[in-house]
Design a protein around this motif. Structure first.
Motif, PDB file in Angstrom:
ATOM      1  N   UNK A 285      -1.618   9.231  14.012  1.00  0.00           N
ATOM      2  CA  UNK A 285      -1.460   9.243  12.558  1.00  0.00           C
ATOM      3  C   UNK A 285      -0.021   9.578  12.165  1.00  0.00           C
ATOM      4  N   UNK A 286       0.615  10.487  12.907  1.00  0.00           N
ATOM      5  CA  UNK A 286       1.996  10.854  12.584  1.00  0.00           C
ATOM      6  C   UNK A 286       2.939   9.670  12.787  1.00  0.00           C
ATOM      7  N   UNK A 287       2.800   8.978  13.924  1.00  0.00           N
ATOM      8  CA  UNK A 287       3.638   7.800  14.170  1.00  0.00           C
ATOM      9  C   UNK A 287       3.352   6.705  13.149  1.00  0.00           C
ATOM     10  N   UNK A 288       2.080   6.555  12.786  1.00  0.00           N
ATOM     11  CA  UNK A 288       1.736   5.565  11.779  1.00  0.00           C
ATOM     12  C   UNK A 288       2.365   5.885  10.430  1.00  0.00           C
ATOM     13  N   UNK A 289       2.399   7.167  10.080  1.00  0.00           N
ATOM     14  CA  UNK A 289       3.026   7.558   8.817  1.00  0.00           C
ATOM     15  C   UNK A 289       4.517   7.278   8.838  1.00  0.00           C
ATOM     16  N   UNK A 290       5.169   7.547   9.975  1.00  0.00           N
ATOM     17  CA  UNK A 290       6.609   7.294  10.073  1.00  0.00           C
ATOM     18  C   UNK A 290       6.932   5.805  10.026  1.00  0.00           C
ATOM     19  N   UNK A 291       6.035   4.974  10.541  1.00  0.00           N
ATOM     20  CA  UNK A 291       6.252   3.523  10.499  1.00  0.00           C
ATOM     21  C   UNK A 291       5.955   2.937   9.127  1.00  0.00           C
ATOM     22  N   UNK A 292       5.266   3.707   8.297  1.00  0.00           N
ATOM     23  CA  UNK A 292       4.901   3.201   6.980  1.00  0.00           C
ATOM     24  C   UNK A 292       3.513   2.624   6.913  1.00  0.00           C
ATOM     25  N   UNK A 293       2.730   2.787   7.988  1.00  0.00           N
ATOM     26  CA  UNK A 293       1.375   2.230   7.996  1.00  0.00           C
ATOM     27  C   UNK A 293       0.472   2.902   6.965  1.00  0.00           C
ATOM     28  N   UNK A 294       0.819   4.136   6.579  1.00  0.00           N
ATOM     29  CA  UNK A 294      -0.016   4.866   5.626  1.00  0.00           C
ATOM     30  C   UNK A 294       0.535   4.799   4.211  1.00  0.00           C
ATOM     31  N   UNK A 295       1.583   3.982   4.001  1.00  0.00           N
ATOM     32  CA  UNK A 295       2.138   3.844   2.664  1.00  0.00           C
ATOM     33  C   UNK A 295       1.131   3.182   1.736  1.00  0.00           C
ATOM     34  N   UNK A 296       1.230   3.528   0.477  1.00  0.00           N
ATOM     35  CA  UNK A 296       0.365   2.896  -0.531  1.00  0.00           C
ATOM     36  C   UNK A 296       0.974   1.553  -0.899  1.00  0.00           C
ATOM     37  N   UNK A 297       0.344   0.513  -0.339  1.00  0.00           N
ATOM     38  CA  UNK A 297       0.873  -0.831  -0.566  1.00  0.00           C
ATOM     39  C   UNK A 297       0.185  -1.561  -1.709  1.00  0.00           C
ATOM     40  N   UNK A 298      -0.588  -0.830  -2.474  1.00  0.00           N
ATOM     41  CA  UNK A 298      -1.293  -1.498  -3.577  1.00  0.00           C
ATOM     42  C   UNK A 298      -0.280  -2.036  -4.577  1.00  0.00           C
ATOM     43  N   UNK A 299      -0.422  -3.294  -5.032  1.00  0.00           N
ATOM     44  CA  UNK A 299       0.542  -3.876  -5.974  1.00  0.00           C
ATOM     45  C   UNK A 299       0.532  -3.147  -7.307  1.00  0.00           C
ATOM     46  N   UNK A 300       1.696  -3.031  -7.882  1.00  0.00           N
ATOM     47  CA  UNK A 300       1.786  -2.383  -9.193  1.00  0.00           C
ATOM     48  C   UNK A 300       1.092  -3.243 -10.231  1.00  0.00           C
ATOM     49  N   UNK A 301       0.494  -2.629 -11.240  1.00  0.00           N
ATOM     50  CA  UNK A 301      -0.201  -3.415 -12.282  1.00  0.00           C
ATOM     51  C   UNK A 301       0.795  -4.268 -13.051  1.00  0.00           C
ATOM     52  N   UNK A 302       0.394  -5.499 -13.311  1.00  0.00           N
ATOM     53  CA  UNK A 302       1.245  -6.428 -14.030  1.00  0.00           C
ATOM     54  C   UNK A 302       1.343  -6.032 -15.492  1.00  0.00           C
ATOM     55  N   UNK A 303       2.547  -6.091 -16.034  1.00  0.00           N
ATOM     56  CA  UNK A 303       2.739  -5.804 -17.435  1.00  0.00           C
ATOM     57  C   UNK A 303       2.342  -7.044 -18.254  1.00  0.00           C
ATOM     58  N   UNK A 304       1.678  -6.828 -19.337  1.00  0.00           N
ATOM     59  CA  UNK A 304       1.277  -7.990 -20.161  1.00  0.00           C
ATOM     60  C   UNK A 304       2.500  -8.690 -20.730  1.00  0.00           C
ATOM     61  N   UNK A 305       2.463 -10.003 -20.644  1.00  0.00           N
ATOM     62  CA  UNK A 305       3.562 -10.792 -21.185  1.00  0.00           C
ATOM     63  C   UNK A 305       3.269 -11.165 -22.639  1.00  0.00           C
ATOM     64  N   UNK A 306       4.306 -11.153 -23.413  1.00  0.00           N
ATOM     65  CA  UNK A 306       4.067 -11.546 -24.833  1.00  0.00           C
ATOM     66  C   UNK A 306       3.651 -12.997 -24.938  1.00  0.00           C
ATOM     67  N   UNK A 307       2.660 -13.257 -25.738  1.00  0.00           N
ATOM     68  CA  UNK A 307       2.166 -14.611 -25.921  1.00  0.00           C
ATOM     69  C   UNK A 307       3.079 -15.369 -26.891  1.00  0.00           C
TER      70      UNK A 307
END
Length: 241
Positions: free
Chosen positions: A217-239
């Motif tokens: 788990x420690x090596x995985x954290x250092x490699x970034x395997x435990x990073x939160x890769x969830x995409x940021x929410x899209x901002x609404x575009x003006x219509x």
């Protein structure tokens, strides 16, 4: 800093427990090899004497912080003896006023109590089981303390590096698992009356598995395997109007 303080306290207790193991082993061996007294000892003696007592009072003290189970035992002649226990089972919980019990006296103290059904229980003064308790405490506190110290100091030298903070967290919580496993192993050993060597024999392989997991788990954290890769929410575009 809280983890560092916890680590320092745990390491202090662990080292103190480790230094007490040898003395506890020697005291238990002395008790097991002690001869029976040829007559009622008039002063504290290294021989073993069995004395019949009548229970005057028995208090479980359940739910009372800092209070151990205790009983007042009265011999046929003489002053009553106050004895305490580390737990209530198997004899203490069944004690009733007026009941007859046999107390084993060693070095001027009641170290064991036996009831009419032959069940035995060590008092707080009993030497049997103390080596296992000291070893269990040393394993639990030292293993947790070392991991907590490493995991607590690591972020202080890697400020602004989130992957290192995550890796340090993995080390700390695996340290909790190491200490908890040692305590559970001690409980199992005491409940089943396994020999002294069973503690390291059982805890060692379990600790190795936990250390392997901690490394992964420690090596995985250092490699970034435990990073939160969830995409940021899209901002609404003006219509378009």
């Amino acid at each position: 800093m809280m983890w560092v303080l916890l680590a320092v306290v745990a390491l202090g207790i662990g080292v103190a427990s480790a230094f007490q193991i040898r003395g506890a082993l020697e005291r238990e061996r002395e008790y097991r090899g002690a001869p029976a007294c040829s007559a009622v000892p008039v002063e504290a003696s290294g021989c073993v004497w069995e004395q019949e007592f009548t229970v005057r009072r028995a208090a479980m003290n359940r739910g009372e912080r800092g209070e151990s189970p205790e009983a007042e035992l009265v011999p046929a002649s003489g002053e009553p003896w106050e004895v305490t226990f580390l737990r209530t089972e198997p004899v203490m919980s069944e004690m009733q006023p007026g009941e007859r019990v046999v107390g084993v006296i060693w070095h001027g103290r009641v170290v064991e109590v036996r009831d009419a059904e032959g069940r035995r229980q060590q008092t707080s003064e009993g030497p049997v089981g103390w080596p296992e308790d000291r070893l269990g405490g040393a394993l639990a506190c030292t293993s947790f303390g070392l991991a907590a110290l490493a995991g607590g100091l690591w972020p202080l030298f890697a400020r602004g590096r989130p992957r290192h903070a995550t890796a340090a967290k993995m080390v700390r919580w695996h340290g909790v698992a190491l200490g908890g496993t040692a305590i559970l192993t001690l409980w199992a050993q005491a409940a089943n009356e396994w020999p002294f060597w069973a503690l390291p024999a059982i805890w060692g392989p379990l600790a190795l598995l936990i250390l392997t997991s901690m490394t992964a788990f420690t090596l995985g954290a250092l490699r970034g395997d435990l990073d939160d890769d969830a995409p940021a929410p899209l901002e609404p575009r003006p219509q378009p109007s």
